[in-house]
Design a protein around this motif. Structure first.
Motif, PDB file in Angstrom:
ATOM      1  N   ASP A  28      -9.798  -3.562 -15.399  1.00 48.53           N
ATOM      2  CA  ASP A  28     -10.322  -4.827 -15.920  1.00 48.53           C
ATOM      3  C   ASP A  28     -11.746  -4.657 -16.443  1.00 48.53           C
TER       4      ASP A  28
ATOM      5  N   GLU B  76      -3.438  -0.942  -0.506  1.00 43.41           N
ATOM      6  CA  GLU B  76      -3.881  -2.205  -1.093  1.00 43.41           C
ATOM      7  C   GLU B  76      -5.301  -2.083  -1.638  1.00 43.41           C
ATOM      8  N   GLY B  77      -6.176  -1.413  -0.883  1.00 44.65           N
ATOM      9  CA  GLY B  77      -7.539  -1.223  -1.360  1.00 44.65           C
ATOM     10  C   GLY B  77      -7.594  -0.366  -2.609  1.00 44.65           C
ATOM     11  N   TYR B  78      -6.744   0.672  -2.657  1.00 45.72           N
ATOM     12  CA  TYR B  78      -6.718   1.526  -3.842  1.00 45.72           C
ATOM     13  C   TYR B  78      -6.238   0.736  -5.059  1.00 45.72           C
ATOM     14  N   GLU B  79      -5.210  -0.066  -4.868  1.00 46.42           N
ATOM     15  CA  GLU B  79      -4.715  -0.868  -5.984  1.00 46.42           C
ATOM     16  C   GLU B  79      -5.771  -1.847  -6.475  1.00 46.42           C
ATOM     17  N   ARG B  80      -6.492  -2.485  -5.553  1.00 54.99           N
ATOM     18  CA  ARG B  80      -7.573  -3.396  -5.969  1.00 54.99           C
ATOM     19  C   ARG B  80      -8.653  -2.646  -6.733  1.00 54.99           C
ATOM     20  N   HIS B  81      -8.968  -1.455  -6.248  1.00 55.18           N
ATOM     21  CA  HIS B  81      -9.982  -0.640  -6.900  1.00 55.18           C
ATOM     22  C   HIS B  81      -9.535  -0.268  -8.322  1.00 55.18           C
TER      23      HIS B  81
ATOM     24  N   ARG C 196      -7.334  -1.827 -10.212  1.00 52.94           N
ATOM     25  CA  ARG C 196      -7.310  -3.026 -11.066  1.00 52.94           C
ATOM     26  C   ARG C 196      -8.712  -3.398 -11.515  1.00 52.94           C
ATOM     27  N   PHE C 197      -9.676  -3.249 -10.618  1.00 49.84           N
ATOM     28  CA  PHE C 197     -11.063  -3.559 -10.985  1.00 49.84           C
ATOM     29  C   PHE C 197     -11.554  -2.633 -12.092  1.00 49.84           C
TER      30      PHE C 197
ATOM     31  N   ARG D   2      -3.075  -0.684   4.250  1.00 51.43           N
ATOM     32  CA  ARG D   2      -4.368  -1.251   3.836  1.00 51.43           C
ATOM     33  C   ARG D   2      -5.069  -0.353   2.822  1.00 51.43           C
TER      34      ARG D   2
END
Length: 456
Positions: free
Chosen positions: A253, A242-247, A249-250, A239
């Motif tokens: 972007d 996954e949170g690091y990857e979302r961070h 990507r944000f 988890r």
């Protein structure tokens, strides 16, 4: 709030095993005693010894040499307790006295026991309920006599306690000591072997850092009772990844989306006449552009491939000083470049090193107090330093300013990403970065690398 101290599994297991073994052994002994006593076979706790003690004080010698028994209170109590009370007393001269119904098995056995000091007479356990007897030669006021008596009366608590203590010290305690010793020796070995898989998982966990994304704890040889914990930790690591990857990507972007409107804004502002505040407005826009570039640079560093080439840090430093000189001069600084060597090569990524030095120079421009000078210096064996004449960074903040988004007191402008990006780039080049006080009290940030093989 107090923190609970950790307990040793080995010692807790040993203590509980020893306690459990002792309790089970004591219960087993009590059950055996109760079973034997209830079946009438536990002769060691019968009342004959109390009867012999009572008879010792009651036996007297009459004037004609015969043996007589006085009716003492103790003897009367024994008679009252035992309906089948009996005894047979004799001496070596043939005098005797008896009372009660003496069993036929013992009526004439006394003569055969003259050479024996004491004996307990009975039957095998499988022979069923048969009368038992106790014989003992003792010294009394009537002389040395032989007393033969059978069961009768209640056993005194003193005798029960003495028998229990004897049984405990002679049987139970040695067994407990032996089991305790075996437990102390075997338990650490068993626990160590059983938890070997957990030790390997813990060692693996100690090596996980922010750059070790995708790492999981091994389940091999982990005890089944611990598997849910290790599995939960692995799920938590997943988890976090996954949170690091979302961070990430944000951030990428957002940086990409910001660069275009910032560039448009900067172009429009440069075409407008904003009066005396134009320079500051343009600097604010430049900081926004720098922030977007730093976010993208940070992502590039995280995705950087592990391949390097030979690069000249003297040429890099001279190039970046020249490119950023107009920005420094516009902000009120004198900027200069100094090198003690004409060429110093290191193994690295030229673009990443340029970004690191750019961030140091921009940091000096932003926090140098808009006065004095900025000096970019290259020194052997492979060091680049950027020094300003600003207020400097307090010693307590010199380590923390490398943390992402941290801003030291008095340096509130900026996002706090520049020095963190510098540290990441230098670390990936197996170098070090440190902050010290400059010669005039400002800030000196020094990047040190390993020189490439063959560099003078």
């Amino acid at each position: 709030m107090t923190t609970a101290q950790p307990h040793s599994l080995r010692w807790r297991l040993m203590c509980r095993l020893v306690g459990l073994q002792a309790a089970m052994l004591a219960l087993l002994v009590l059950l055996v005693i109760a079973a034997l006593w209830g079946a009438g076979h536990l002769v060691s706790l019968e009342s004959e010894d109390d009867t012999i003690d009572a008879l010792r004080d009651a036996v007297v010698r009459e004037s004609n040499g015969d043996i007589a028994v006085r009716n003492t209170p103790t003897l009367a109590k024994r008679r009252a307790q035992a309906p089948n009370f009996w005894f047979l007393i004799r001496d070596r001269e043939g005098h005797s006295v008896s009372q009660g119904r003496v069993p036929l098995e013992y009526a004439s056995i006394g003569d055969a026991l003259d050479g024996i000091g004491q004996a307990r007479l009975g039957w095998n356990i499988l022979d069923g309920m048969r009368p038992t007897a106790r014989m003992k030669w003792i010294d009394t006021p009537a002389g040395n006599i032989q007393i033969l008596t059978g069961q009768g009366g209640a056993v005194s608590w003193q005798r029960i306690g003495h028998a229990a203590l004897t049984l405990f010290l002679g049987l139970v305690l040695p067994i407990i000591a032996l089991m305790t010793l075996a437990t102390l020796v075997a338990t650490p070995m068993v626990v160590r072997r059983t938890l070997a898989g957990l030790d390997r998982a813990a060692a693996h966990a100690g090596k996980i850092d922010i750059d070790g994304r995708g790492a999981r704890l091994p389940l091999q040889d982990v005890p089944s009772e611990i598997v849910p914990l290790v599995t939960a930790v692995n799920d938590a690591l997943r988890r976090l990844d996954e949170g690091y990857e979302r961070h990430q990507r944000f951030l990428v972007d957002a940086a990409h989306e910001l660069r275009t409107p910032i560039a448009i804004l900067q172009t429009r502002l440069e075409s407008l006449s904003l009066g005396p505040d134009a320079r500051r407005v343009l600097e604010d826009v430049a900081r926004l552009s720098t922030l977007a570039d730093q976010l993208l640079d940070l992502q590039r560093v995280n995705q950087q491939a592990d391949w390097f080439s030979s690069v000249d840090i003297v040429a890099i430093s001279q190039k970046m000083t020249a490119e950023l000189a107009p920005l420094a001069i516009a902000a009120g600084y004198e900027i200069s470049f100094d090198s003690a060597a004409g060429h110093i090569a290191v193994r690295g990524d030229q673009g990443a090193l340029e970004r690191a030095l750019t961030n140091l120079i921009q940091n000096a421009i932003q926090h140098g107090g808009r006065k004095g000078g900025i000096v970019v210096r290259v020194e052997p064996p492979a060091t680049i330093s950027v020094t300003d004449d600003g207020p400097g960074i307090q010693a307590c903040d010199r380590e923390r300013v490398f943390e992402p988004f941290y801003r030291s007191q008095g340096h509130g402008r900026g996002a706090g990403l520049g020095l963190h990006l510098v540290q990441e780039i230098v670390r990936r080049h197996d170098g070090t970065v440190a902050i010290s006080e400059g010669p005039t009290g400002g800030t000196c940030v020094r990047m040190t690398f390993k020189p490439a093989h063959g560099t003078p």
